[in-house]
Design a protein around this motif. Structure first.
Motif, short mmCIF file in Angstrom:
data_model
loop_
_atom_site.label_atom_id
_atom_site.label_comp_id
_atom_site.label_asym_id
_atom_site.label_seq_id
_atom_site.Cartn_x
_atom_site.Cartn_y
_atom_site.Cartn_z
N PRO A 174 -0.14 -1.63 7.33
CA PRO A 174 -0.19 -2.73 6.88
C PRO A 174 1.72 -3.23 6.69
N LYS A 175 1.54 -4.07 6.96
CA LYS A 175 2.87 -4.93 7.39
C LYS A 175 4.02 -4.49 6.26
N TYR A 176 3.82 -4.12 5.43
CA TYR A 176 5.40 -3.83 4.08
C TYR A 176 4.76 -2.14 3.34
N VAL A 177 5.28 -1.19 3.41
CA VAL A 177 5.11 -0.20 3.25
C VAL A 177 6.56 0.56 2.42
N GLY A 178 6.07 0.96 0.90
CA GLY A 178 7.18 1.42 0.20
C GLY A 178 7.40 2.60 0.44
N THR A 179 7.10 3.37 1.18
CA THR A 179 7.13 5.46 1.44
C THR A 179 5.90 5.57 1.46
N HIS A 180 6.69 6.71 2.60
CA HIS A 180 5.10 7.70 2.91
C HIS A 180 6.04 8.62 1.70
N LEU B 141 5.89 -5.62 -8.53
CA LEU B 141 5.91 -6.46 -7.19
C LEU B 141 6.27 -7.91 -7.18
N MET B 142 5.36 -8.59 -7.98
CA MET B 142 5.71 -10.00 -8.50
C MET B 142 6.53 -10.88 -8.63
N ARG B 143 7.57 -9.38 -9.93
CA ARG B 143 8.42 -10.14 -10.14
C ARG B 143 9.79 -10.25 -8.91
N GLN B 144 9.74 -9.34 -8.74
CA GLN B 144 10.41 -9.09 -7.59
C GLN B 144 10.57 -10.05 -6.25
N ILE B 145 9.47 -10.70 -6.38
CA ILE B 145 8.97 -12.07 -5.38
C ILE B 145 9.61 -13.51 -5.81
N GLU C 138 13.82 5.58 -7.93
CA GLU C 138 13.42 4.73 -6.64
C GLU C 138 12.73 3.80 -6.91
N ILE C 139 11.96 3.82 -7.11
CA ILE C 139 10.29 3.19 -6.91
C ILE C 139 11.17 1.48 -7.97
N ALA C 140 12.52 1.45 -8.52
CA ALA C 140 12.17 0.26 -8.39
C ALA C 140 13.48 -0.47 -7.43
N SER C 141 14.13 1.30 -6.75
CA SER C 141 14.31 0.28 -5.37
C SER C 141 13.35 0.38 -4.28
N ILE C 142 12.83 0.84 -4.20
CA ILE C 142 11.98 0.25 -2.90
C ILE C 142 10.79 -0.97 -3.69
N VAL C 143 10.83 -1.37 -4.74
CA VAL C 143 9.86 -1.97 -5.02
C VAL C 143 10.83 -4.07 -4.79
N GLU C 144 12.12 -3.74 -5.02
CA GLU C 144 13.36 -4.18 -4.49
C GLU C 144 12.74 -4.90 -3.13
N ARG C 145 13.41 -3.83 -3.01
CA ARG C 145 13.74 -4.21 -0.74
C ARG C 145 12.01 -4.80 -0.77
N MET C 146 11.47 -4.11 -1.33
CA MET C 146 9.59 -4.42 -0.49
C MET C 146 9.70 -6.38 -1.25
N ALA D 17 12.04 -8.23 -1.39
CA ALA D 17 13.08 -9.30 -0.64
C ALA D 17 12.32 -9.63 0.42
N GLU D 18 12.08 -8.47 0.86
CA GLU D 18 10.91 -8.54 2.56
C GLU D 18 10.03 -9.76 2.00
N ILE D 19 9.05 -9.56 1.24
CA ILE D 19 8.54 -10.92 1.34
C ILE D 19 8.48 -12.27 0.82
N THR D 20 9.84 -11.84 -0.10
CA THR D 20 10.56 -13.20 -0.22
C THR D 20 10.57 -13.62 0.91
N ARG D 21 11.89 -13.47 1.48
CA ARG D 21 11.76 -14.20 3.24
C ARG D 21 10.27 -14.68 3.90
N ASP D 22 9.85 -13.42 4.14
CA ASP D 22 8.22 -14.33 5.13
C ASP D 22 7.84 -14.88 4.53
N TYR D 23 7.60 -15.51 3.38
CA TYR D 23 6.36 -16.07 2.90
C TYR D 23 6.70 -17.56 2.17
N GLU D 24 8.58 -17.70 2.77
CA GLU D 24 8.79 -19.03 2.43
C GLU D 24 8.38 -20.04 2.52
#
Ligand code: IMP
Ligand code: MG
Length: 182
Positions: free
Chosen positions: A144-150, A54-58, A17-25, A27-34
């Motif tokens: 927070p602009k990016y939230v993994g999970t509550h 996280l840094m390895r998913q950006i 679950e952690i891995a998929s949350i971090v992957e999704r975050m 991707a969001e950051i990659t898209r926003d910080y191009e």
């Protein structure tokens, strides 16, 4: 399957679950910080595990730096006292800063950090937090602009999060048994 640590009552988020949350975050950051000038700032020590993942998913260029603040001591409740124990090594003026946090609880730490970092005139300042605790009562106004999970308003450990410097190396996030800290 992981063997559950005897001090952990139950697992909230497992490795998958952690891995998929971090992957999704990521991707969001990659898209926003191009095309921008991204600097990730992790808050020591709890955020190091999340930062490393996280840094390895950006997929855009980035720099990293670290700050250490202290607000908790060994207690399980926020003291409200925040002080800088280790400051940044790099200059963030004009850069796109993203604070990487393990957990947003009372928000006192982030409230202080945002104020402190914005005075250094970054081009932008946002927050990525892995967990956002559903706190009963008072919480500083942080968006927070990016939230993994509550997560529930319990004391959680693992995936970088500690109690009295223990449990940071657990590969999952779990709820600490209350008898461990009471
Ligand atoms: P805040 O200032 O209350 O938002 O708390 C921020 C810091 O307190 C986090 O970065 C964590 O290091 C720590 N913290 C808050 N809640 C927990 C928890 O449930 N488990 C472990 N550490 C926590
Ligand atoms: Mg901590």
């Amino acid at each position: 399957m992981d063997t559950l640590h005897p001090d952990v009552d139950h697992v909230l988020f497992d490795q998958a679950e952690i891995a998929s949350i971090v992957e999704r975050m990521g991707a969001e950051i990659t898209r926003d910080y191009e095309g921008r000038d991204l600097v990730l700032i992790a808050v020591l020590r709890g955020a190091v595990v999340f930062m490393g993942d996280l840094m390895r998913q950006i997929k855009v260029p980035l720099a990293i730096d670290f700050m250490a603040v202290s607000s908790y001591g060994a207690a399980a409740k926020s003291s409200g006292i925040v002080r800088i124990v280790k400051d940044l090594d790099i200059d963030i003026k004009g850069r796109d800063v993203l604070i990487v946090e393990d957990i947003l609880d009372s928000g006192l730490t982030l409230h202080y950090l945002m104020k402190n970092l914005s005075s250094r005139r970054p081009a932008s300042l946002e927050v990525a937090t892995f967990l956002w605790k559903d706190v009963r009562g008072k919480q500083a106004a942080i968006n927070p602009k990016y939230v993994g999970t509550h997560c529930p308003d319990d004391f959680v450990v693992g995936y970088g999060l500690d109690y009295a410097e223990r449990y940071r190396n657990l590969p999952y996030v779990g709820v600490l048994k209350p008898e461990v800290y009471s």
